[in-house]
Design a protein around this motif. Structure first.
Motif, PDB file in Angstrom:
ATOM      1  N   PHE A 104       0.947  -1.350  -0.224  1.00 38.19           N
ATOM      2  CA  PHE A 104      -0.202   0.027   0.038  1.00 38.19           C
ATOM      3  C   PHE A 104       0.866   1.234  -0.039  1.00 38.19           C
ATOM      4  O   PHE A 104       1.810   1.291   0.673  1.00 38.19           O
ATOM      5  CB  PHE A 104      -0.907  -0.071   1.230  1.00 38.19           C
ATOM      6  CG  PHE A 104      -2.035  -1.178   1.084  1.00 38.19           C
ATOM      7  CD1 PHE A 104      -3.190  -0.786   0.300  1.00 38.19           C
ATOM      8  CD2 PHE A 104      -2.073  -2.100   2.175  1.00 38.19           C
ATOM      9  CE1 PHE A 104      -4.248  -1.688   0.151  1.00 38.19           C
ATOM     10  CE2 PHE A 104      -3.261  -2.912   2.133  1.00 38.19           C
ATOM     11  CZ  PHE A 104      -4.234  -2.876   0.940  1.00 38.19           C
ATOM     12  N   PRO A 105       0.457   2.272  -0.768  1.00 40.14           N
ATOM     13  CA  PRO A 105       1.394   3.603  -0.949  1.00 40.14           C
ATOM     14  C   PRO A 105       1.205   4.277   0.354  1.00 40.14           C
ATOM     15  O   PRO A 105       2.141   5.057   0.718  1.00 40.14           O
ATOM     16  CB  PRO A 105       0.638   4.331  -1.861  1.00 40.14           C
ATOM     17  CG  PRO A 105      -0.866   3.595  -2.229  1.00 40.14           C
ATOM     18  CD  PRO A 105      -0.629   2.071  -1.637  1.00 40.14           C
ATOM     19  N   GLU A 106       0.089   4.025   1.261  1.00 39.40           N
ATOM     20  CA  GLU A 106       0.007   4.672   2.487  1.00 39.40           C
ATOM     21  C   GLU A 106       1.077   4.108   3.702  1.00 39.40           C
ATOM     22  O   GLU A 106       1.140   4.669   4.648  1.00 39.40           O
ATOM     23  CB  GLU A 106      -1.430   4.780   3.035  1.00 39.40           C
ATOM     24  CG  GLU A 106      -2.289   5.404   2.329  1.00 39.40           C
ATOM     25  CD  GLU A 106      -2.971   4.447   1.198  1.00 39.40           C
ATOM     26  OE1 GLU A 106      -3.680   4.838   0.343  1.00 39.40           O
ATOM     27  OE2 GLU A 106      -2.293   3.196   0.846  1.00 39.40           O
ATOM     28  N   VAL A 107       1.581   2.919   3.310  1.00 32.30           N
ATOM     29  CA  VAL A 107       2.520   2.584   4.275  1.00 32.30           C
ATOM     30  C   VAL A 107       3.831   2.693   4.042  1.00 32.30           C
ATOM     31  O   VAL A 107       4.600   2.521   2.653  1.00 32.30           O
ATOM     32  CB  VAL A 107       2.211   0.724   4.260  1.00 32.30           C
ATOM     33  CG1 VAL A 107       3.061   0.258   5.226  1.00 32.30           C
ATOM     34  CG2 VAL A 107       0.782   0.632   4.773  1.00 32.30           C
ATOM     35  N   ASP A 108       4.687   3.182   5.143  1.00 38.34           N
ATOM     36  CA  ASP A 108       6.165   3.438   4.679  1.00 38.34           C
ATOM     37  C   ASP A 108       6.990   2.485   4.834  1.00 38.34           C
ATOM     38  O   ASP A 108       8.068   2.046   4.185  1.00 38.34           O
ATOM     39  CB  ASP A 108       6.645   4.761   5.807  1.00 38.34           C
ATOM     40  CG  ASP A 108       7.928   5.231   5.600  1.00 38.34           C
ATOM     41  OD1 ASP A 108       8.164   5.210   4.340  1.00 38.34           O
ATOM     42  OD2 ASP A 108       8.762   5.536   6.600  1.00 38.34           O
ATOM     43  N   LEU A 109       6.630   1.441   5.826  1.00 36.09           N
ATOM     44  CA  LEU A 109       7.502   0.266   6.358  1.00 36.09           C
ATOM     45  C   LEU A 109       6.770  -0.778   6.737  1.00 36.09           C
ATOM     46  O   LEU A 109       6.121  -0.248   7.760  1.00 36.09           O
ATOM     47  CB  LEU A 109       8.866   0.929   6.935  1.00 36.09           C
ATOM     48  CG  LEU A 109       9.563  -0.134   7.756  1.00 36.09           C
ATOM     49  CD1 LEU A 109      10.514  -0.940   6.603  1.00 36.09           C
ATOM     50  CD2 LEU A 109      10.417   0.432   8.582  1.00 36.09           C
ATOM     51  N   VAL A 110       7.092  -1.953   6.524  1.00 39.00           N
ATOM     52  CA  VAL A 110       6.289  -3.018   7.435  1.00 39.00           C
ATOM     53  C   VAL A 110       7.571  -3.835   7.955  1.00 39.00           C
ATOM     54  O   VAL A 110       8.508  -4.333   6.956  1.00 39.00           O
ATOM     55  CB  VAL A 110       5.496  -3.948   6.576  1.00 39.00           C
ATOM     56  CG1 VAL A 110       5.351  -5.152   7.525  1.00 39.00           C
ATOM     57  CG2 VAL A 110       4.246  -3.079   6.038  1.00 39.00           C
ATOM     58  N   ILE A 111       7.787  -4.482   9.044  1.00 39.95           N
ATOM     59  CA  ILE A 111       8.662  -5.370   9.838  1.00 39.95           C
ATOM     60  C   ILE A 111       7.771  -6.357  10.217  1.00 39.95           C
ATOM     61  O   ILE A 111       7.087  -6.393  11.082  1.00 39.95           O
ATOM     62  CB  ILE A 111       9.457  -4.468  11.046  1.00 39.95           C
ATOM     63  CG1 ILE A 111      10.053  -3.097  10.410  1.00 39.95           C
ATOM     64  CG2 ILE A 111      10.406  -5.468  11.371  1.00 39.95           C
ATOM     65  CD1 ILE A 111      10.877  -2.661  11.507  1.00 39.95           C
ATOM     66  N   SER A 112       8.314  -7.535   9.633  1.00 35.07           N
ATOM     67  CA  SER A 112       7.514  -8.934  10.066  1.00 35.07           C
ATOM     68  C   SER A 112       8.491 -10.051   9.961  1.00 35.07           C
ATOM     69  O   SER A 112       9.675  -9.861   9.380  1.00 35.07           O
ATOM     70  CB  SER A 112       6.415  -8.999   9.539  1.00 35.07           C
ATOM     71  OG  SER A 112       6.602  -9.379   8.049  1.00 35.07           O
ATOM     72  N   PHE A 194      -7.198  -1.407   4.993  1.00 34.66           N
ATOM     73  CA  PHE A 194      -6.452  -2.237   6.262  1.00 34.66           C
ATOM     74  C   PHE A 194      -7.433  -3.416   6.997  1.00 34.66           C
ATOM     75  O   PHE A 194      -7.205  -4.515   6.965  1.00 34.66           O
ATOM     76  CB  PHE A 194      -5.968  -1.156   7.066  1.00 34.66           C
ATOM     77  CG  PHE A 194      -5.106  -1.945   8.223  1.00 34.66           C
ATOM     78  CD1 PHE A 194      -3.901  -2.121   8.140  1.00 34.66           C
ATOM     79  CD2 PHE A 194      -5.918  -2.186   9.507  1.00 34.66           C
ATOM     80  CE1 PHE A 194      -3.133  -2.689   9.288  1.00 34.66           C
ATOM     81  CE2 PHE A 194      -5.122  -2.651  10.494  1.00 34.66           C
ATOM     82  CZ  PHE A 194      -3.808  -3.114  10.307  1.00 34.66           C
ATOM     83  N   ASN A 195      -8.274  -2.666   7.297  1.00 34.74           N
ATOM     84  CA  ASN A 195      -9.559  -3.510   8.261  1.00 34.74           C
ATOM     85  C   ASN A 195     -10.070  -4.786   7.173  1.00 34.74           C
ATOM     86  O   ASN A 195     -10.309  -5.961   7.670  1.00 34.74           O
ATOM     87  CB  ASN A 195     -10.706  -2.933   8.822  1.00 34.74           C
ATOM     88  CG  ASN A 195     -10.435  -1.961   9.924  1.00 34.74           C
ATOM     89  OD1 ASN A 195      -9.263  -2.382  10.359  1.00 34.74           O
ATOM     90  ND2 ASN A 195     -10.991  -1.088  10.424  1.00 34.74           N
ATOM     91  N   PRO A 196     -10.696  -4.465   5.906  1.00 33.20           N
ATOM     92  CA  PRO A 196     -10.870  -5.562   5.097  1.00 33.20           C
ATOM     93  C   PRO A 196      -9.805  -6.674   4.932  1.00 33.20           C
ATOM     94  O   PRO A 196     -10.394  -7.802   4.925  1.00 33.20           O
ATOM     95  CB  PRO A 196     -11.213  -5.080   3.785  1.00 33.20           C
ATOM     96  CG  PRO A 196     -11.591  -3.602   3.963  1.00 33.20           C
ATOM     97  CD  PRO A 196     -10.752  -3.211   5.027  1.00 33.20           C
TER      98      PRO A 196
END
Length: 804
Positions: A104-112, A194-196
């Motif tokens: 998603f363009p609204e997300v800057d970074l995901v750590i997992s 996000f929620n869906p």
């Protein structure tokens, strides 16, 4: 001059209104259309309430932090506490979810676990590099078990951020783009994307995904505020119309009143849009407040109209007297109510200032609407029928008035004893009141996101960020080993504090670098010694991967570092003790002559804001008392009457404060409103009673007892009507899912009920007991501003006609 204002002025107002009915209705329609067009400017708040003035030192420190490190409240966390997650298919879905979020363009970074990078040493290039934790998708339980073992036992850097080693709870950390965190884009992303996505993951995997983080909480909480506005307005309309109909038994009178308050609500939204104010948890209360406060105006005006019709049956004369007699009294009572709300303007808090401005304006607006619309609409209608006037002779109302008179006449000592006992008990309760600076205490307790907050508090020690910013006062001063060791000493205190999570800072990164240098051995996850530090720095300087990680913890000059921890939902008292403990350690290991250290973060800001508002509560309440005392002085020109009028209005406030202490309702931004609101409204009854008492004294040649009982009978019914409407009207707020709004509704309702009884029982008792000191012409001089002067003149003329 005062007499002319009361008689001549209001007589002129009545003539103007009744002679220009169509023109006035057209003007009102035009204003309504104009304000309706301003609705498009209404905005719902997308940030936490900032309770401090812009120039407050705590605010300045927070803004300084944002300038250096950017928005700190942009983290959303997802977690699963279920051993089934480590089955190959479910683990694959978990990693797939991480990839989808990162797209998603609204997300800057995901750590997992899917994109986790481990720091390793490149011996050939003599630098650190990042390698993926997952080199390939695991397909068997054995492979996943190996990954689990590595994650939980060999990567302490990620403990608390991505996993809880003891419970084996796994998280995904989602960092939103800082530019959209405080905009409507955040809301659209969470609700539409996000929620869906989370729901689909839960359905496909059968796992329960917990979600939290300040952006997520703020979004769902704001949506709850929006949803409750229509509920409040509908409930306020329903309860007040039912009570109104119960009293008047007239569909016509009820419909007219509903039209008045509906237009008042439309104007309230329009004024919010016109001023470009955000709709917050406080300003969302204004439309239903207008309904609750507007209905008593309608009761006074319609009740007077029906009384006049019953007396002489002349419609034109009845409408003229409604305006000329009730207009002045209603103006004064609305002015005192508006003054109670207007005192919030002096708090210098943007949140309360906007609430005070809009509420006080709209209270005066609803008075004007009532005064114009009700007489004009009735002028186009036929006279009320006999059945519509029956409520004026209800036996149960007569019984209530008789009970009050009997109590005042025969049980004054008991009244004083009960009042004294209430006062003593209230003072004891007041000493038990606590102050709450919690960001989440008022949030809906039954909401799923609130339960998730408690989950993350239990698993990861909180989700509300607390930041400590360390300025070394020199370039690259952060990376000096002495500074790192000092910061570690502070972090050890944080780790030992149960209400705070384990901190993360550049210290953790340096420890991780040493572990990587020693081939990932977790036993070396510690700060280097002096010798080790030199060759670790040599490796780090060549490593672009290390530099990338470093940016999150240190500014571009290497002069300022941040220590980030997360707080549980704790009260102000606990927070102050924690703050004191931290500062004691900080001042020892980071001396102020060498380091500039500040504490900040949204939760910290809110705590300080609550303390600031509590101090301002005393100022705003004192100002309300002062303003209304000035009005009493101008009205009665008697210091003794001011004191007597304040007693039955201050006692209910003390009783409410004592009740808060005993029940355990804390002082917080929502409950702070109770006192000024209740005082501004309850003093209306005092004005009505004392004005009528002053009139009766003149009519009855200063016969005190006769005047008190006459005033009690004359004003008791209308005061009872309006108090019941206000009681049930404010009780509407108790259906809210927000704890603060529930407390506000319940406390104001209780205070107004106490105030009604105090004004109808304690006030007359005081007047009778102190009759020799106050009820004489020397004390009660001719008032500057007699709100019932027009009525006195009319009654004299009626009596003269009868005697002739």
């Amino acid at each position: 001059m005062a007499t002319w204002f009361n008689t001549g002025f209001w007589a002129s107002v009545a003539r103007i209104i009744l002679r220009n009915r169509i023109f006035i209705l057209l003007i009102l329609a035009g204003i309504t259309v104009f304000l309706g067009m301003q609705w498009k400017n209404m905005r719902f708040t997308y940030t936490e309430a900032n309770l401090l003035p812009d120039e407050h030192p705590v605010n300045l420190e927070y803004n300084k932090f944002l300038e250096i490190f950017g928005e700190e409240g942009n983290l959303i966390v997802l977690a699963v506490k279920d051993s089934n997650l480590f089955q190959p298919e479910k683990f694959k879905l978990w990693n797939k979810l991480s990839k989808q979020l990162n797209a998603f363009p609204e997300v800057d970074l995901v750590i997992s676990t899917e994109n986790l990078q481990t720091l390793v040493k490149d011996t050939e290039k003599e630098e650190f590099k990042l390698e993926p934790f997952l080199k390939e998708e695991p397909t068997s339980t054995e492979q996943i078990d190996l990954l689990k073992s590595k994650l939980f036992n060999k990567l302490p850097f990620y403990e608390g951020l991505l996993f809880n080693k003891e419970t084996q709870t796994i998280r995904i950390a989602v960092y939103l783009d800082k530019d959209i965190v405080n905009t409507s884009v955040r809301k659209d992303f969470i609700f539409n994307d996000f929620n869906p996505l989370i729901k689909d993951f839960e359905e496909e995997s059968g796992l329960d995904a917990r979600v939290s983080g300040m952006p997520y909480i703020r979004t769902l909480n704001s949506q709850n505020i929006v949803d409750e506005i229509s509920i409040f307005i509908g409930a306020a309309m329903a309860i007040t119309s039912l009570i109104f109909f119960f009293f008047f038994r007239s569909f016509r009178a009820t419909l007219i009143s509903m039209i008045v308050v509906t237009i008042g609500v439309m104007w309230a939204f329009g004024i919010l849009g016109l001023l470009h104010y955000e709709i917050t948890v406080l300003t969302a209360l204004i439309p239903p407040l207008i309904i609750v406060i507007g209905i008593p105006n309608c009761i006074f005006l319609i009740n007077k109209y029906q009384q006049e019709v019953k007396k002489h049956g002349n419609q034109a004369k009845s409408l003229q007297r409604v305006i000329s007699k009730i207009g002045n009294a209603t103006l004064m009572t609305n002015a005192t109510t508006a003054a109670g709300f207007a005192t919030f303007i002096v708090t210098e808090s943007k949140l309360l200032k906007e609430f005070g401005i809009v509420a006080s304006i709209n209270i005066l607006v609803i008075f004007i609407l009532s005064l114009l619309i009700i007489p004009i609409v009735y002028s186009f209608m036929s006279l009320p029928k006999h059945k519509h006037l029956k409520h004026l002779n209800k036996r149960w109302i007569e019984g209530f008035v008789n009970w009050m008179e009997k109590t005042v006449r025969n049980y004054r000592i008991s009244v004083y004893v009960v009042s004294l006992c209430l006062l003593i008990a209230s003072i004891i309760g007041i000493y038990q009141i606590r102050i709450s600076g919690s960001l989440i205490e008022d949030m809906p307790k039954k909401a799923a996101f609130f339960k998730d907050i408690r989950f993350f508090e239990e698993e990861f020690d909180g989700i509300m960020p607390l930041e400590i910013m360390v300025d070394t006062k020199r370039r690259n001063g952060v990376m000096k080993l002495s500074t790192l060791r000092r910061m570690q000493d502070v972090e050890n205190v944080i780790s030992e504090t149960p209400e705070l999570s384990d901190p993360i800072s550049v210290v953790n990164l340096v420890k991780y670098s040493k572990q990587a240098y020693y081939n990932g051995n977790p036993d070396f996850y510690q700060l280097p010694n002096t010798q080790e530090n030199s060759f670790l720095l040599a490796y780090a300087k060549k490593s672009s991967s290390s530099a990338g990680l470093l940016k999150s913890f240190v500014d571009s000059t290497g002069q300022t570092a941040r220590i980030t921890t997360f707080m549980k939902d704790i009260g102000t008292d606990k927070m102050e003790r924690i703050e004191e403990t931290l500062w004691n350690k900080i001042n020892k290991v980071l001396p102020p002559d060498r380091y500039d250290v500040s504490m900040t973060g949204k939760a910290f800001l809110f705590t300080k804001g609550t303390k600031y508002l509590v101090r301002n509560l005393v100022i705003s309440l004192a100002l309300a008392v002062f303003l209304i005392s000035l009005f009493m002085a101008y009205m009665f020109r008697s210091f003794k009457m001011i004191i007597i009028s304040l007693i039955p209005n201050l006692l209910p406030l003390l009783v409410t404060a004592g009740m808060m202490g005993f029940i355990g309702i804390p002082i917080k931004p929502s409950t702070i409103l109770v006192f000024s609101i209740a005082f501004g409204i309850s003093v209306d009854d005092t004005i009505h009673f004392l004005a009528k008492y002053r009139q009766e004294l003149t009519e009855n040649k200063w016969k005190i007892r006769k005047s008190v009982y006459a005033a009690l009978r004359e004003t008791g019914v209308s005061m009872f009507y309006t108090s019941i409407v206000l009681f049930f009207g404010f009780s509407v707020f108790m259906i809210s899912s927000f704890g603060g709004t529930v407390a506000l509704g319940g406390l104001v309702s209780a205070t107004l009920l106490f105030a009604m009884l105090a004004n109808l029982i304690l006030l007359p008792s005081l007047l009778l007991s102190l009759e020799r000191n106050i009820a004489n012409k020397a004390v009660l001089k001719e008032p500057n501003f007699n709100i019932l002067e027009g009525e006195v003149e009319e009654e004299k003329k009626e009596k003269e006609k009868v005697s002739d």
